[in-house]
Design an enzyme around this catalytic site. Structure first.
Site, PDB file in Angstrom:
ATOM      1  N   LYS A   1       6.016 -65.552 -90.298  1.00 18.04           N
ATOM      2  CA  LYS A   1       4.619 -65.618 -90.740  1.00 18.04           C
ATOM      3  C   LYS A   1       4.540 -65.318 -92.242  1.00 18.04           C
ATOM      4  O   LYS A   1       3.859 -66.020 -92.986  1.00 18.04           O
ATOM      5  CB  LYS A   1       3.752 -64.642 -89.928  1.00 18.04           C
TER       6      LYS A   1
ATOM      7  N   GLN B   1       0.597 -57.849 -84.513  1.00 14.90           N
ATOM      8  CA  GLN B   1       1.573 -58.554 -83.685  1.00 14.90           C
ATOM      9  C   GLN B   1       1.620 -57.928 -82.292  1.00 14.90           C
ATOM     10  O   GLN B   1       1.694 -56.714 -82.143  1.00 14.90           O
ATOM     11  CB  GLN B   1       2.958 -58.508 -84.361  1.00 14.90           C
TER      12      GLN B   1
ATOM     13  N   ASP C   1      -6.382 -64.056 -85.465  1.00  7.62           N
ATOM     14  CA  ASP C   1      -5.777 -64.370 -84.162  1.00  7.62           C
ATOM     15  C   ASP C   1      -6.837 -64.829 -83.157  1.00  7.62           C
ATOM     16  O   ASP C   1      -6.502 -65.296 -82.074  1.00  7.62           O
ATOM     17  CB  ASP C   1      -5.125 -63.100 -83.588  1.00  7.62           C
TER      18      ASP C   1
HETATM   19  N1  GUN Z   1       2.771 -62.422 -79.954  1.00  3.18           N
HETATM   20  C1  GUN Z   1       3.135 -63.648 -79.489  1.00  3.18           C
HETATM   21  N2  GUN Z   1       2.290 -64.593 -79.948  1.00  3.18           N
HETATM   22  C2  GUN Z   1       1.382 -63.959 -80.722  1.00  3.18           C
HETATM   23  C3  GUN Z   1       0.252 -64.412 -81.467  1.00  3.18           C
HETATM   24  O1  GUN Z   1      -0.105 -65.586 -81.524  1.00  3.18           O
HETATM   25  N3  GUN Z   1      -0.430 -63.435 -82.124  1.00  3.18           N
HETATM   26  C4  GUN Z   1      -0.082 -62.129 -82.052  1.00  3.18           C
HETATM   27  N4  GUN Z   1      -0.823 -61.255 -82.709  1.00  3.18           N
HETATM   28  N5  GUN Z   1       0.949 -61.684 -81.371  1.00  3.18           N
HETATM   29  C5  GUN Z   1       1.680 -62.600 -80.707  1.00  3.18           C
END
Ligand code: GUN
Length: 286
Positions: A53, A97, A120
């Site tokens: 990211k 996350q 998100d």
């Molecule tokens: N863990 C796995 N996929 C995601 C996501 O799209 N966002 C977040 N915050 N955590 C994740």
């Protein structure tokens, strides 16, 4: 093989070029979109996702700040960090996350994020707006799935869409998005009976289960559009989806591979959401 491959790498690349242009336009106005990513603990997969990211942000000119917190961090300290990021003008997006360590209440943590910075799309306000059909920040993976369908010019209206999985991150929001596009949507989950009967009627099949080869060729309707959201690592180290790709590709009309299908879209849509959040907060023209 009869199915056409939906190449997420190509779709993501095209979108990222547009994102770079938009970032440039912001920068010319003196605005640098900013994303904060919070990682609690040292889960290896999460560490990889967070690194990717940050790299994607850098590639596109978005400022990113990663907060690596200790596994044992108290909830009040995570909430205090989120509150400080909520207050910062230079941070437009905040992502925590997932999964979080067991002692943290994920719902409380997500609800602490200012909904305008919730890139998100997991804050209940954004989830509610999505369900109501109002403009909202949309969770990245489902948003990416919709872009992949769009790339095929497949007409969603009136089609039977079957979503397997009912998570807040994927199943529920993709169902809402498909419903918004006037599909007839069925959500299946671990208690669903006669799954194959239901999937066999799916014109659009979205699979987000987390079990390798969960969907076999016989479960797919001939000509269906199949989106495989699964990312499973086999004992051999190979990455595979939730769908038996080689069998499914003989029957489906369209299919996403794993890797190279939905995966590349998720981070791309995070960048897009960061720009949308920046736009709303800075009140500037695209
Ligand atoms: N863990 C796995 N996929 C995601 C996501 O799209 N966002 C977040 N915050 N955590 C994740």
């Amino acid at each position: 093989m009869t199915a056409q491959i939906i190449d997420g790498k190509i779709v993501a690349k095209t979108l990222r070029e547009k994102i770079k242009e938009k970032v440039k336009a912001y920068q010319e106005k003196g605005i640098v979109p900013g994303l904060a990513v919070i990682l609690v603990g040292k889960d290896p997969a999460s560490q990889i996702y967070v690194r990717k990211k940050a790299e994607a942000c850098q590639e596109c000119g978005i400022k990113s700040e990663v907060f690596n917190l200790d596994e044992t961090t108290a909830e009040k300290d995570v909430l205090a960090l989120i509150e400080s990021l909520n207050q910062r003008r230079d941070i437009h997006g905040i992502l925590v996350q997932l999964p979080l360590p067991g002692h943290l209440n994920a719902k409380a943590v997500i609800e602490a994020i200012n909904p305008a910075k919730d890139v998100d799309g997991l804050h209940p306000l954004n989830m509610g707006k999505l369900l109501a059909g109002n403009p909202a920040l949309i969770p990245c993976t489902p948003y990416g799935c919709m872009k992949l369908i769009e790339s095929t010019a497949y007409a969603i209206r009136g089609k039977n869409a079957v979503v397997i999985g009912r998570s807040d991150l994927v199943g529920k929001p993709i169902a809402a998005l498909l419903l918004k596009e006037n599909a007839t949507v069925t959500i299946c989950h671990s208690h669903t009976q006669n799954l194959a009967e239901i999937t066999g009627k799916a014109d659009i099949l979205v699979v987000a289960v987390g079990k390798p080869h969960f969907i076999t060729g016989e479960m797919i309707k001939p000509g269906a559009l199949v989106l495989d959201v699964g990312i499973n690592r086999l004992s051999t180290g190979k990455i595979t989806g939730d769908v038996d790709f080689s069998a499914a590709a003989e029957i489906a009309g369209w299919i996403t591979p794993v890797p190279g299908g939905v995966g590349p879209m998720t981070i791309t849509m995070l960048l897009e959401n960061t720009l949308e959040a920046t736009y709303e907060q800075e009140n500037i023209l695209h």
